[in-house]
Design a protein around this motif. Structure first.
Motif, PDB file in Angstrom:
ATOM      1  N   LYS A   1      80.633  11.952 -26.147  1.00 39.29           N
ATOM      2  CA  LYS A   1      81.883  11.300 -26.905  1.00 39.29           C
ATOM      3  C   LYS A   1      81.991  10.262 -26.446  1.00 39.29           C
ATOM      4  O   LYS A   1      82.070  10.300 -25.637  1.00 39.29           O
ATOM      5  N   LEU A   2      82.832  10.088 -27.496  1.00 36.64           N
ATOM      6  CA  LEU A   2      83.108   8.065 -27.138  1.00 36.64           C
ATOM      7  C   LEU A   2      84.169   8.736 -27.833  1.00 36.64           C
ATOM      8  O   LEU A   2      84.532   9.300 -29.001  1.00 36.64           O
TER       9      LEU A   2
ATOM     10  N   TYR B   1      75.650  12.189 -33.434  1.00 34.01           N
ATOM     11  CA  TYR B   1      76.800  12.568 -33.273  1.00 34.01           C
ATOM     12  C   TYR B   1      77.765  11.879 -34.441  1.00 34.01           C
ATOM     13  O   TYR B   1      77.543  11.254 -35.433  1.00 34.01           O
TER      14      TYR B   1
ATOM     15  N   ASN C   1      84.036   6.707 -22.165  1.00 34.79           N
ATOM     16  CA  ASN C   1      82.509   7.871 -22.158  1.00 34.79           C
ATOM     17  C   ASN C   1      82.692   8.076 -20.205  1.00 34.79           C
ATOM     18  O   ASN C   1      83.254   7.636 -19.665  1.00 34.79           O
TER      19      ASN C   1
ATOM     20  N   PHE D   1      87.774   6.400 -28.910  1.00 34.14           N
ATOM     21  CA  PHE D   1      88.026   4.639 -28.936  1.00 34.14           C
ATOM     22  C   PHE D   1      89.462   5.045 -28.829  1.00 34.14           C
ATOM     23  O   PHE D   1      90.761   5.783 -29.352  1.00 34.14           O
TER      24      PHE D   1
ATOM     25  N   TYR E   1      80.928  11.020 -36.436  1.00 31.11           N
ATOM     26  CA  TYR E   1      82.174  10.571 -36.380  1.00 31.11           C
ATOM     27  C   TYR E   1      83.300  10.445 -37.635  1.00 31.11           C
ATOM     28  O   TYR E   1      82.793  10.470 -38.396  1.00 31.11           O
TER      29      TYR E   1
ATOM     30  N   PHE F   1      86.078  11.929 -32.932  1.00 36.45           N
ATOM     31  CA  PHE F   1      84.646  12.482 -32.707  1.00 36.45           C
ATOM     32  C   PHE F   1      84.893  13.833 -33.352  1.00 36.45           C
ATOM     33  O   PHE F   1      85.839  14.588 -33.221  1.00 36.45           O
TER      34      PHE F   1
END
Lengths: 115, 113
Positions: B100-101, A33, B94, B103, A35, A45
């Motif tokens: 994807k997280l 991933y 999630n 936040f 970010y 993201f």
């Protein structure tokens, strides 16, 4: 074992130049991933890769941003024609598999400053 | 779509006092919840996570959080903080699809002697 590593740790570039940021995930992790952490936007993201599946690019802010993952391991995030608003810390994370049960392990980040 | 709101951007507290960092989420599907900590000039480290089961989750460094579905909250607590707990704390969600997280904006915890 080794964690997620990112290089460079700091990058200063002039507006309009291209930059490449590198991420080495934990060995054996299939999901990777990217970010971005910036003062105004918090943690956002950008993109993620899972095995041989097509990446989820839904978080990329513009077509100046692209990423690739070669051989299922190392990933490179490329920003073309950098703008001042691209200044941020770019964080990479990896997990054993895709799925909320799998912890995402984060690297220390690359701090990008566009002058 | 999911979203996360951390209600306090900064929380100053004295050493050995209890602390609660608040997190509320919004989602139309089942979510999984996380708290991450970021020490100065370091990456994110997982403190704890809620996937299912007991709504009270214990994590590292003496932190715990309680999942409250009716209140859509996942507040982080510690009964007695230390100077070394000074850091930024992020709540994240999630879904069972993983990926994807999402936040929250983060809460800066400042522990003073």
């Amino acid at each position: 074992g080794a964690g997620v590593s990112q290089s460079p740790s700091n990058k200063v570039t002039e507006k309009g130049k291209d930059v490449e940021l590198r991420c080495d995930p934990i060995s054996g992790h299939t999901a990777l991933y990217w970010y971005r952490q910036s003062l105004g936007q918090g943690l956002e993201f950008l993109i993620y890769f899972q095995g041989n599946s097509a990446p989820d690019k839904s978080g990329l802010p513009s077509d100046r941003f692209s990423a690739e993952r070669t051989g299922g391991s190392v990933s490179t995030l490329t920003i073309q024609r950098t703008q001042q608003e691209d200044s941020a810390v770019y964080l990479c994370a990896s997990s054993l598999e895709r799925g909320a049960a799998y912890e995402q392990y984060f690297g220390p980040g690359t701090r990008l400053t566009v002058t | 779509a999911q979203s996360v709101t951390q209600l306090d951007s900064q929380v100053p507290v004295f050493e050995e006092a209890p602390v609660e960092l608040r997190c509320n989420y919004s989602s139309s599907v089942s979510v999984y919840l996380f708290w991450y900590v970021q020490y100065p000039n370091q990456g994110l480290q997982l403190l704890l996570k809620y996937l299912s089961g007991s709504t009270l989750v214990k994590g590292i460094n003496g932190f715990e959080a309680e999942f409250n579905k009716s209140q859509t909250s996942f507040h982080l607590r510690k009964p007695s903080v230390h100077i070394s707990d000074t850091a930024e704390y992020f709540c994240a969600v999630n879904t069972n699809q993983g990926g994807k997280l999402i936040f929250g904006q983060g809460t800066e915890l400042s522990v003073k002697p």
